[in-house]
Design a protein around this motif. Sequence first.
Motif, PDB file in Angstrom:
ATOM      1  N   ASP A  61     -14.436  -6.457  -0.176  1.00 48.81           N
ATOM      2  CA  ASP A  61     -14.432  -7.883  -0.530  1.00 48.81           C
ATOM      3  C   ASP A  61     -13.209  -8.262  -1.367  1.00 48.81           C
ATOM      4  O   ASP A  61     -12.686  -9.374  -1.253  1.00 48.81           O
ATOM      5  CB  ASP A  61     -15.702  -8.234  -1.313  1.00 48.81           C
ATOM      6  CG  ASP A  61     -16.956  -7.999  -0.513  1.00 48.81           C
ATOM      7  OD1 ASP A  61     -17.652  -8.977  -0.199  1.00 48.81           O
ATOM      8  OD2 ASP A  61     -17.247  -6.823  -0.193  1.00 48.81           O
ATOM      9  N   ALA A  62     -12.759  -7.312  -2.205  1.00 44.71           N
ATOM     10  CA  ALA A  62     -11.632  -7.603  -3.102  1.00 44.71           C
ATOM     11  C   ALA A  62     -10.325  -7.827  -2.352  1.00 44.71           C
ATOM     12  O   ALA A  62      -9.342  -8.272  -2.957  1.00 44.71           O
ATOM     13  CB  ALA A  62     -11.460  -6.466  -4.099  1.00 44.71           C
ATOM     14  N   PHE A  63     -10.316  -7.552  -1.053  1.00 45.25           N
ATOM     15  CA  PHE A  63      -9.092  -7.708  -0.257  1.00 45.25           C
ATOM     16  C   PHE A  63      -9.134  -8.955   0.635  1.00 45.25           C
ATOM     17  O   PHE A  63      -8.208  -9.184   1.415  1.00 45.25           O
ATOM     18  CB  PHE A  63      -8.875  -6.449   0.596  1.00 45.25           C
ATOM     19  CG  PHE A  63      -8.741  -5.202  -0.223  1.00 45.25           C
ATOM     20  CD1 PHE A  63      -7.502  -4.807  -0.712  1.00 45.25           C
ATOM     21  CD2 PHE A  63      -9.854  -4.445  -0.549  1.00 45.25           C
ATOM     22  CE1 PHE A  63      -7.379  -3.680  -1.510  1.00 45.25           C
ATOM     23  CE2 PHE A  63      -9.750  -3.311  -1.337  1.00 45.25           C
ATOM     24  CZ  PHE A  63      -8.504  -2.928  -1.822  1.00 45.25           C
ATOM     25  N   GLU A  64     -10.192  -9.740   0.494  1.00 45.57           N
ATOM     26  CA  GLU A  64     -10.295 -10.952   1.307  1.00 45.57           C
ATOM     27  C   GLU A  64      -9.112 -11.890   1.010  1.00 45.57           C
ATOM     28  O   GLU A  64      -8.658 -12.012  -0.127  1.00 45.57           O
ATOM     29  CB  GLU A  64     -11.614 -11.668   1.035  1.00 45.57           C
ATOM     30  CG  GLU A  64     -12.855 -10.925   1.527  1.00 45.57           C
ATOM     31  CD  GLU A  64     -12.902 -10.788   3.037  1.00 45.57           C
ATOM     32  OE1 GLU A  64     -12.391 -11.698   3.732  1.00 45.57           O
ATOM     33  OE2 GLU A  64     -13.448  -9.777   3.528  1.00 45.57           O
ATOM     34  N   GLU A  65      -8.657 -12.562   2.050  1.00 46.22           N
ATOM     35  CA  GLU A  65      -7.426 -13.352   1.953  1.00 46.22           C
ATOM     36  C   GLU A  65      -7.506 -14.448   0.901  1.00 46.22           C
ATOM     37  O   GLU A  65      -6.541 -14.704   0.164  1.00 46.22           O
ATOM     38  CB  GLU A  65      -7.111 -13.966   3.321  1.00 46.22           C
ATOM     39  CG  GLU A  65      -5.786 -14.703   3.369  1.00 46.22           C
ATOM     40  CD  GLU A  65      -5.464 -15.211   4.758  1.00 46.22           C
ATOM     41  OE1 GLU A  65      -4.312 -15.048   5.181  1.00 46.22           O
ATOM     42  OE2 GLU A  65      -6.377 -15.751   5.428  1.00 46.22           O
ATOM     43  N   GLU A  66      -8.659 -15.105   0.781  1.00 47.19           N
ATOM     44  CA  GLU A  66      -8.766 -16.269  -0.104  1.00 47.19           C
ATOM     45  C   GLU A  66      -8.392 -15.942  -1.545  1.00 47.19           C
ATOM     46  O   GLU A  66      -7.720 -16.734  -2.215  1.00 47.19           O
ATOM     47  CB  GLU A  66     -10.197 -16.834  -0.077  1.00 47.19           C
ATOM     48  CG  GLU A  66     -10.616 -17.433   1.255  1.00 47.19           C
ATOM     49  CD  GLU A  66     -11.264 -16.424   2.180  1.00 47.19           C
ATOM     50  OE1 GLU A  66     -12.011 -16.841   3.077  1.00 47.19           O
ATOM     51  OE2 GLU A  66     -11.023 -15.201   1.992  1.00 47.19           O
ATOM     52  N   ILE A  67      -8.834 -14.771  -2.017  1.00 47.90           N
ATOM     53  CA  ILE A  67      -8.613 -14.446  -3.426  1.00 47.90           C
ATOM     54  C   ILE A  67      -7.118 -14.266  -3.714  1.00 47.90           C
ATOM     55  O   ILE A  67      -6.623 -14.622  -4.788  1.00 47.90           O
ATOM     56  CB  ILE A  67      -9.428 -13.197  -3.837  1.00 47.90           C
ATOM     57  CG1 ILE A  67      -9.428 -13.048  -5.362  1.00 47.90           C
ATOM     58  CG2 ILE A  67      -8.900 -11.931  -3.183  1.00 47.90           C
ATOM     59  CD1 ILE A  67     -10.416 -12.009  -5.858  1.00 47.90           C
ATOM     60  N   GLU A 104       3.767 -11.148  -1.955  1.00 50.81           N
ATOM     61  CA  GLU A 104       3.698  -9.695  -1.787  1.00 50.81           C
ATOM     62  C   GLU A 104       2.272  -9.171  -1.984  1.00 50.81           C
ATOM     63  O   GLU A 104       1.821  -8.272  -1.271  1.00 50.81           O
ATOM     64  CB  GLU A 104       4.663  -9.008  -2.757  1.00 50.81           C
ATOM     65  CG  GLU A 104       6.124  -9.338  -2.518  1.00 50.81           C
ATOM     66  CD  GLU A 104       6.576 -10.641  -3.174  1.00 50.81           C
ATOM     67  OE1 GLU A 104       7.758 -10.982  -3.067  1.00 50.81           O
ATOM     68  OE2 GLU A 104       5.724 -11.325  -3.824  1.00 50.81           O
ATOM     69  N   GLN A 105       1.563  -9.724  -2.948  1.00 52.68           N
ATOM     70  CA  GLN A 105       0.169  -9.339  -3.170  1.00 52.68           C
ATOM     71  C   GLN A 105      -0.671  -9.664  -1.938  1.00 52.68           C
ATOM     72  O   GLN A 105      -1.484  -8.843  -1.481  1.00 52.68           O
ATOM     73  CB  GLN A 105      -0.387 -10.085  -4.379  1.00 52.68           C
ATOM     74  CG  GLN A 105      -1.869  -9.874  -4.626  1.00 52.68           C
ATOM     75  CD  GLN A 105      -2.380 -10.684  -5.805  1.00 52.68           C
ATOM     76  OE1 GLN A 105      -1.670 -10.870  -6.799  1.00 52.68           O
ATOM     77  NE2 GLN A 105      -3.610 -11.168  -5.720  1.00 52.68           N
ATOM     78  N   THR A 106      -0.460 -10.852  -1.377  1.00 52.38           N
ATOM     79  CA  THR A 106      -1.198 -11.266  -0.185  1.00 52.38           C
ATOM     80  C   THR A 106      -0.891 -10.353   0.991  1.00 52.38           C
ATOM     81  O   THR A 106      -1.783 -10.009   1.783  1.00 52.38           O
ATOM     82  CB  THR A 106      -0.851 -12.727   0.151  1.00 52.38           C
ATOM     83  OG1 THR A 106      -1.156 -13.550  -0.971  1.00 52.38           O
ATOM     84  CG2 THR A 106      -1.640 -13.212   1.359  1.00 52.38           C
ATOM     85  N   GLU A 107       0.376  -9.928   1.111  1.00 54.38           N
ATOM     86  CA  GLU A 107       0.767  -9.044   2.218  1.00 54.38           C
ATOM     87  C   GLU A 107       0.137  -7.665   2.085  1.00 54.38           C
ATOM     88  O   GLU A 107      -0.284  -7.063   3.086  1.00 54.38           O
ATOM     89  CB  GLU A 107       2.294  -8.946   2.277  1.00 54.38           C
ATOM     90  CG  GLU A 107       2.966 -10.222   2.768  1.00 54.38           C
ATOM     91  CD  GLU A 107       4.474 -10.176   2.638  1.00 54.38           C
ATOM     92  OE1 GLU A 107       4.988  -9.262   1.948  1.00 54.38           O
ATOM     93  OE2 GLU A 107       5.152 -11.051   3.212  1.00 54.38           O
ATOM     94  N   VAL A 108       0.084  -7.129   0.862  1.00 55.63           N
ATOM     95  CA  VAL A 108      -0.555  -5.824   0.666  1.00 55.63           C
ATOM     96  C   VAL A 108      -2.028  -5.920   1.041  1.00 55.63           C
ATOM     97  O   VAL A 108      -2.566  -5.039   1.746  1.00 55.63           O
ATOM     98  CB  VAL A 108      -0.388  -5.326  -0.784  1.00 55.63           C
ATOM     99  CG1 VAL A 108      -1.246  -4.084  -1.022  1.00 55.63           C
ATOM    100  CG2 VAL A 108       1.076  -5.013  -1.076  1.00 55.63           C
ATOM    101  N   ALA A 109      -2.703  -6.959   0.594  1.00 57.22           N
ATOM    102  CA  ALA A 109      -4.120  -7.126   0.931  1.00 57.22           C
ATOM    103  C   ALA A 109      -4.307  -7.207   2.442  1.00 57.22           C
ATOM    104  O   ALA A 109      -5.257  -6.624   2.999  1.00 57.22           O
ATOM    105  CB  ALA A 109      -4.677  -8.380   0.259  1.00 57.22           C
ATOM    106  N   LYS A 110      -3.392  -7.892   3.113  1.00 62.44           N
ATOM    107  CA  LYS A 110      -3.466  -8.006   4.571  1.00 62.44           C
ATOM    108  C   LYS A 110      -3.302  -6.639   5.232  1.00 62.44           C
ATOM    109  O   LYS A 110      -4.016  -6.300   6.190  1.00 62.44           O
ATOM    110  CB  LYS A 110      -2.389  -8.967   5.063  1.00 62.44           C
ATOM    111  CG  LYS A 110      -2.386  -9.209   6.566  1.00 62.44           C
ATOM    112  CD  LYS A 110      -1.289 -10.196   6.946  1.00 62.44           C
ATOM    113  CE  LYS A 110      -1.292 -10.466   8.451  1.00 62.44           C
ATOM    114  NZ  LYS A 110      -0.196 -11.414   8.838  1.00 62.44           N
TER     115      LYS A 110
END
Length: 509
Positions: A233-239, A247-253
């Motif tokens: 859940d901690a990697f969901e895009e919205e957060i 860069e944070q969003t790309e790592v989560a993706k």
Amino acid sequence: MVTLTGHSLTIEQVKQILWKQERVEASPEAMAKVAESRRAVEEIVASEKVVYGITTGFGKFSDVLIAQEDVETLQLNLIRSHACGIGEPFPEDVSRLMLIFRANALLKGLSGVRPVVVERLLDLVNHRIHPVVPQQGSLGASGDLAPLSHLVLVLLGEGEAFYQGEKMSGGDALKKTGLEPLTLTAKEGLALINGTQAMTAQGVINYLHAEQLGYAADGIAALTMEGLRGITDAFEEEIHIARGYKEQTEVAKRIRAYLENSQLTTRQGELRVQDAYSLRCIPQVHGASWQVLGYVKEKLEIEMNAATDNPLIFDGGKKVISGGNFHGQPIAFAMDFLKIAAAEWANISERRIERMVNPQLNDLPPFLSSNPGLESGAMIMQYAAAALVSENKTLAHPASVDSIPSSANQEDHVSMGTIGSRHCAQIIANTRRVLATEWICAMQAADFRGVERLAPRTKKIYELGRTSCASIMADRVFHYDMERTTELIENLCYNDTFLGLQKNTLMEA
């Protein structure tokens, strides 16, 4: 063929030169500018004008006038006296980039050298003659004087060089390739050594390896997530969009894509409500390191195309200006920043290792041992990783905050950028070993959980890792596994295996 213009060299072209063995040439337009600036120097010498480094001595000797008949001797003395490097030589890739970056700087047409000097630098590159350049001895202002002097010695048929895997005299290397030694004339010695090419060359190599470490860290962390039954859940895009760092969003993706269709990951509340930070904050921590890489790449590409010698010649010789472009502070800062970014990949990786081996923090066998008590399993692997992380903390102390006066206090503030660049290389090497250790532990955790339950993409990472480290069925000398896995990560820098998987993941996600 990569064409140097003095203005347009990129990191991507450097990859082609280093890893695809692309040859290098100078653009005709840039060479015309080199010839024009040379005519200005010859006019200064002929008219006996007083211009620093052309008709004067150097550093504190800038007030000493040099007779016209002594100009060539001045340049030769400069190179020989400044070749005071000490310690182990830079890797050949670094020496190779030093040649390329120095040629590219001279092609800006502001340095006053003859076109043949640029040609000979590129001859060394294309014949793969790499000067032996000791790593220590540069203060990083007035340029990398000692390292670059060793580089120039080979142009003169002196010093030492690596050629076809053998170290030999510079003169022998030239003879084997049919090249003639150069005799330097007015300003050429100074133009060749007044620059930041040692710190920048090592810096570019650092960047290239750090970039690959970043991808490796993301992929290995995804495998660890499965070994620890992490919460996705901690990697969901919205957060991550809510915070706003690209860069944070790309790592989560990337992590989401790696873990797609995993049977080992969990959701909030299934086993626990929240994971520890070393799992839950992977995008925030890894992403911040990726931000640093963007900054460092920008500064390196500027410096690769910069005029960094002194003095510089403008308006066809009407203006010859003494300045300080040789000062390495921008690259010193960049390397100190990259040290911190690379060290943090190791820092958080070691915490994930601890979570896999510590029986108080997971439901895996203690220390991932097949026979706990009789066998120690990965216990001391974590010790070794912790030692490297601690060493990184010492090396990460910024070199750029130090300075020491030189040349009788004429050069009273220096950057220490080359020290920062060298320490950065060591941190990257240490971090690579820590990530290799995490990879080994994550694979072992996957063995206990059930490899068949891994996500399709992390299973590929598992299978790749198993080519260097077999499953641990009993205690053995793990040093060899750690070294082979470290080498596997390093070799990924030179091909598209791991990075290729990453690109495909991004495109498919």
